[in-house]
Design an enzyme around this catalytic site. Structure first.
Site, PDB file in Angstrom:
ATOM      1  CD1 TRP A  76      -3.064   1.118   0.478  1.00 22.20           C
ATOM      2  CD2 TRP A  76      -1.932   2.309   1.989  1.00 22.20           C
ATOM      3  NE1 TRP A  76      -3.767   2.263   0.726  1.00 22.20           N
ATOM      4  CE2 TRP A  76      -3.086   3.022   1.638  1.00 22.20           C
ATOM      5  CE3 TRP A  76      -1.060   2.884   2.921  1.00 22.20           C
ATOM      6  CZ2 TRP A  76      -3.413   4.263   2.188  1.00 22.20           C
ATOM      7  CZ3 TRP A  76      -1.378   4.124   3.465  1.00 22.20           C
ATOM      8  CH2 TRP A  76      -2.543   4.795   3.099  1.00 22.20           C
ATOM      9  CG  ASN A 102       3.363  -2.852   7.230  1.00 18.96           C
ATOM     10  OD1 ASN A 102       3.032  -1.804   6.695  1.00 18.96           O
ATOM     11  ND2 ASN A 102       2.674  -3.418   8.224  1.00 18.96           N
ATOM     12  CD  GLU A 483     -19.988   2.540   8.230  1.00 15.01           C
ATOM     13  OE1 GLU A 483     -19.570   1.477   7.725  1.00 15.01           O
ATOM     14  OE2 GLU A 483     -19.231   3.480   8.546  1.00 15.01           O
ATOM     15  CD  GLU A 490     -15.067   2.337   3.492  1.00  8.04           C
ATOM     16  OE1 GLU A 490     -14.126   2.189   4.294  1.00  8.04           O
ATOM     17  OE2 GLU A 490     -16.176   1.772   3.625  1.00  8.04           O
ATOM     18  CE  LYS A 605     -11.241  -5.044   7.410  1.00  8.50           C
ATOM     19  NZ  LYS A 605     -12.550  -4.530   7.081  1.00  8.50           N
TER      20      LYS A 605
HETATM   21  C1  BG6 Z   1      -9.468   1.900   7.102  1.00  8.12           C
HETATM   22  C2  BG6 Z   1     -10.402   0.803   6.625  1.00  8.12           C
HETATM   23  O1  BG6 Z   1      -8.195   1.720   6.570  1.00  8.12           O
HETATM   24  O2  BG6 Z   1      -9.373   1.879   8.526  1.00  8.12           O
HETATM   25  C3  BG6 Z   1     -11.771   1.059   7.245  1.00  8.12           C
HETATM   26  O3  BG6 Z   1     -10.475   0.812   5.199  1.00  8.12           O
HETATM   27  C4  BG6 Z   1     -11.651   1.099   8.768  1.00  8.12           C
HETATM   28  O4  BG6 Z   1     -12.670   0.052   6.857  1.00  8.12           O
HETATM   29  C5  BG6 Z   1     -10.585   2.068   9.239  1.00  8.12           C
HETATM   30  O5  BG6 Z   1     -12.885   1.469   9.302  1.00  8.12           O
HETATM   31  C6  BG6 Z   1     -10.279   1.871  10.717  1.00  8.12           C
HETATM   32  O6  BG6 Z   1      -9.763   0.565  10.887  1.00  8.12           O
HETATM   33  P1  BG6 Z   1      -9.805  -0.175  12.295  1.00  8.12           P
HETATM   34  O7  BG6 Z   1      -9.216  -1.519  12.012  1.00  8.12           O
HETATM   35  O8  BG6 Z   1      -8.969   0.626  13.227  1.00  8.12           O
HETATM   36  O9  BG6 Z   1     -11.237  -0.255  12.734  1.00  8.12           O
END
Ligand code: BG6
Length: 610
Positions: A76, A102, A483, A490, A605
């Site tokens: 990413w 990473n 949301e 998204e 993610k």
């Molecule tokens: C983003 C994801 O990178 O992070 C979202 O695409 C997510 O779906 C957000 O809500 C927060 O992630 P997390 O794992 O801290 O809930």
């Protein structure tokens, strides 16, 4: 965030790496690459822009059976655009060392200049490439593991790295600071990866690495050290999910599978935590004494993305039912805003992955200021879970779709339980508690009713070519409007905004004309009439109205062009229902537009870099 993986053992490394990268691809899919090491064959590196399939089309033609050691990466992009040159693994000048990373090297520009003046030649625009040249610099004199540590001592930033070297072709060295890293122990070898998804196919025996821990993995053994190379013993833990949890099954996309799983995951989130006969919730793991609970003066929810919307709903519910002041903070803002924190504050961080760097940094900031931290997360053993003082797992199972769905309704379920738990210690009566709990037990069935209703597909067909959308709701349905808009943005890339319905007339109403679809959450509750007024304001400007309404409400057709019904329930629980048709609307619009729903562009993610 990226996904890294390393394998050393008796299996064909390329196969294990490819299977692992497939499971890690939800962490980033801008480019992908592997480096294989063999005493005779030396170093083999292949990388491609884009997804794993691009790389497989190349390496599947090569005979790589000789290689039993390798590292891999799915990217990413943070520094340097997504292309083959900037793809990992990065190599040194002599093409003897390869590294995957990473994280972010914050002082890479200074290090790069110093290395350049020492004669190193750089080929990419990435921050990561300085790491392999730093290691090359020390590896002239020192063994690989010492060279890695010497190099990292000069690095500012976050990292999970894995390194191989032709000078020591029978090992992998890996280190973690700030980015997640786990080690899997299988019969045929050792797997090092960014998360357990990449390991589950081969073993359930994992070791979670903490910051500053170093792995040296060899063919038949591994050692873990602290950053001063003192050997440390680590607990081997068991992954409690089965591989089916991370398969798509009969669904076309993980996102659709996860939307449909909500009829069981909501149940999994409250199972064993409700005491119907007492009208109360049992929340083991909070790690708060009775005195601490009764001395809570203020709750501060901290999160990002969809998790932040869950926190917003927590504000509405806890303030209304438990009468405790609540604030909701974007983690990235809280981290640098110098917030005023007081005795009696309880910080609750919400994170599906438990690894989001902004949220983790905010957690550490609040903790450093002596505030008690509670974590609401989905991933067992995640960094946020381990660094919180106490917390609640949401038990939604592995969530692979980048746009969060089932984790959101499970976060809401846990927040409802927390609301009952706190309110029963204040004004809420056992009867009121029991009424909510027995209704909560009916929610999985009501979600099924919504999932079986295909009206949303017809509405998606009508609006799939829209350029913009507005989502409106009042009270706890305002965060649901946010949301719904986020889901559409998204995965379909359509511009969408969520607003409190009454706030619309103070600005966004200027956007409304016959081309603007406006989604209203208009349940038959005590503010229904107010929402109808707002619908009239939109209708007067020819906006096209899609209403999420309560089953049996026929009046709604006087005000809306399209209606999606949800079963009636208590207002404290209604966000668990109203979000589902909005998830489905975004999903079907995106599929009809031909978007890659599970791996939407530019997203990951969870983002493990600030
Ligand atoms: C983003 C994801 O990178 O992070 C979202 O695409 C997510 O779906 C957000 O809500 C927060 O992630 P997390 O794992 O801290 O809930």
């Amino acid at each position: 965030m990226c996904g890294i993986i390393g394998y050393i053992g008796s299996e064909t490394a390329c196969k294990v790496l490819a299977n692992g990268l497939r499971r890690l691809e939800y962490r980033g899919y801008d480019s992908v690459g592997i480096a294989l090491m063999d005493k005779e064959e030396g170093l083999f590196v292949r990388k491609r822009q884009g997804k794993l399939i691009e790389l497989e089309s190349v390496v599947n033609k090569e005979n790589l059976a000789a290689y039993h050691i390798g590292i891999g990466h799915t990217r990413w992009a943070t520094h340097g655009e997504p292309n083959e040159i900037n793809a990992h693994p990065h190599t040194d000048c002599a093409l003897e060392i390869a590294l995957v990373h990473n994280g972010i090297v914050e002082n890479y520009a200074v290090l790069k200049e110093a290395l350049k003046s020492a004669g190193h030649v750089f080929v990419s625009d990435t921050d990561t490439e300085v790491l392999v040249h730093m290691i090359e610099h020390y590896h002239k004199e020192l063994p690989l593991i010492n060279s890695v540590i010497e190099a990292l001592e000069r690095v500012e930033g976050t990292y999970a790295i894995a390194v191989v070297s032709a000078k020591e072709p029978n090992k992998i060295v890996a280190v973690r600071k700030g980015s997640p890293l786990v080690l899997g122990i299988s019969e045929h070898g050792t797997i090092i990866a960014s998360d357990t998804n990449a390991i589950m196919e081969y073993t359930r025996k994992v070791v979670y690495l903490n910051d500053g821990e170093v792995i040296e993995a060899k063919n038949d053994s591994f050692n873990i050290y602290d950053i001063d190379l003192n050997h440390i013993g680590k607990k081997v833990e068991a992954i409690d999910w089965d591989i089916a949890a991370i398969e798509k099954g009969d669904f076309e996309h993980y996102m659709l599978k996860e939307i449909f799983e909500q009829q069981s995951t909501v149940q999994d989130s409250f199972r064993g935590r409700i005491i119907p006969e007492l009208g109360n919730a049992r929340l083991d793991g909070l790690a708060l004494t009775d005195e601490e609970i009764s001395n809570i003066q203020r709750i501060i929810f901290i999160a990002c993305g969809t998790s932040w919307h869950a926190g917003l709903i927590g504000e509405y519910l806890i303030e209304e039912y438990a009468r405790i002041p609540v604030e909701v903070e974007y983690a990235s803002e809280f981290r640098y805003r110098k917030p005023v924190l007081c005795k009696g504050d309880l910080v609750i961080v919400i994170s599906q992955s438990g690894e989001t760097a902004d949220t983790l940094a905010a957690l550490r900031e609040a903790k450093a200021r002596g505030i008690k931290i509670m974590g609401i997360t989905n991933v067992v053993g995640s960094t946020i879970a381990r660094e919180s003082d106490g917390g609640l797992y949401i038990h939604a199972g592995s969530e692979i779709g980048v746009a969060s769905t089932k984790a959101f309704t499970s976060q809401l379920t846990v927040i409802v339980l927390l609301t009952i738990f706190l309110a029963r210690r204040r004004e809420m009566t056992p009867q009121e508690g029991s009424a909510i709990i027995s209704e909560l037990e009916s929610i999985p069935g009501k979600i099924k009713t919504i999932l079986d209703d295909e009206t949303v597909i017809e509405i998606a067909k009508i609006f799939k070519d829209s350029k913009n959308f507005i989502y409106l709701g009042r009270g706890a349905q305002f965060p649901i409007a946010l949301e719904g808009a986020l889901k559409l943005k998204e995965i379909s890339y359509i511009h969408a905004e969520g607003y409190p319905a009454a706030e619309m007339k103070h600005g966004p109403i200027a956007l409304i004309d016959e081309n603007m679809p406006v989604v209203f959450i208009a349940l038959k509750d005590d503010i229904y009439k107010k929402v109808i007024n707002n619908m009239q304001e939109v209708r007067a400007r020819k906006g096209k109205i899609i209403a999420i309404a309560t089953e049996g409400d026929t009046e709604i057709y006087d005000h809306a062009d399209y209606v999606i019904y949800v079963p009636a329930t208590l207002s404290i629980l209604s966000p668990l229902l109203t979000v589902v048709p909005l998830q489905l609307l975004a999903y079907h619009v995106a599929v009809m537009k031909g978007c890659d729903v599970d791996r939407p562009r530019n997203l990951a993610k969870s983002v493990t870099v600030e």
